[in-house]
Scaffold this active site. Structure first.
Site: not given
Length: 209
Positions: A20, A50, A54, A56, A60
């Protein structure tokens, strides 16, 4: 490939994998060599939770939400169905009604929108929050996508994240489905036993039922 063989649907983790924007890059290095220690190589991993394939946890996106260690591990093991939604920019109830989802506990969505794990996508298909009660009534407990998020990349409300977990549906992201056919499979995508974490990398594998 034999019907009983396991198929890896995980993104390989290496120093080139996309993360990200602004998040911690993935890094693996040998921090102590066999020559230095006299017996073994010792590796060191630095990464965001992340990155790659993966799950969550509610923590999160909710400060009071469950952490990884609190999640029911049975959700991440068992029968799963893969369906193709590659022609859709967003996935709502209307789009899912064309599929037979009765009794499906784990649903994996192939969007085929972004196949390059070394480049973070600019835009992705997203899930509409309205699908949460619809899927819950069908019996779905886990939903997996082949993109980094179930919500739009620039979204701050994360309505799909919130609604899915409020309806008992766990989230699996960044699976790799381009090399597998639609149909029913056995899935294993267990998170690590992280006691304080908001998510966990997984090694997701499937085999045909």
């Amino acid at each position: 490939m034999k019907a009983s063989e396991w198929i890896d649907i995980s993104q390989p983790l290496n120093n080139e994998i996309a993360t990200w924007p602004g998040d911690t890059p993935f890094s693996y290095e040998v921090s102590c060599t066999k020559e230095q220690s006299g017996s073994v190589n010792i590796g060191k991993v630095t990464m965001s939770i992340h990155t790659g394939t993966h799950i969550d946890a509610p923590f999160h996106f909710d400060n009071d939400g469950k952490k990884v260690i609190d999640l029911d591990i049975h959700v991440y093991v068992g029968p799963a169905r893969i369906i193709d939604v590659s022609s859709m920019d967003s996935i709502g109830v209307k789009e899912l009604q064309q599929f037979n989802l009765e009794g499906v506990e784990r649903l994996l969505l192939r969007t085929s929108s972004h196949g390059n794990a070394q480049k973070f996508p600019d835009i992705i298909p997203f899930l509409c929050a309205e699908i949460a009660p619809f899927l819950s009534k069908k019996g779905v407990r886990l939903i997996g996508v082949d993109v980094p998020s179930v919500d739009p990349l620039d979204d701050k409300e994360l309505a799909a994240h919130h609604q899915l977990f409020q309806h008992g549906i766990h989230i699996l992201e960044n699976v790799v489905l381009d090399h597998v056919q639609d149909g029913d499979y056995e899935l294993i995508a267990l998170p690590l036993a992280l006691t304080e974490a908001d998510g966990s990398p997984v090694r997701a594998i499937i085999r045909p039922l």
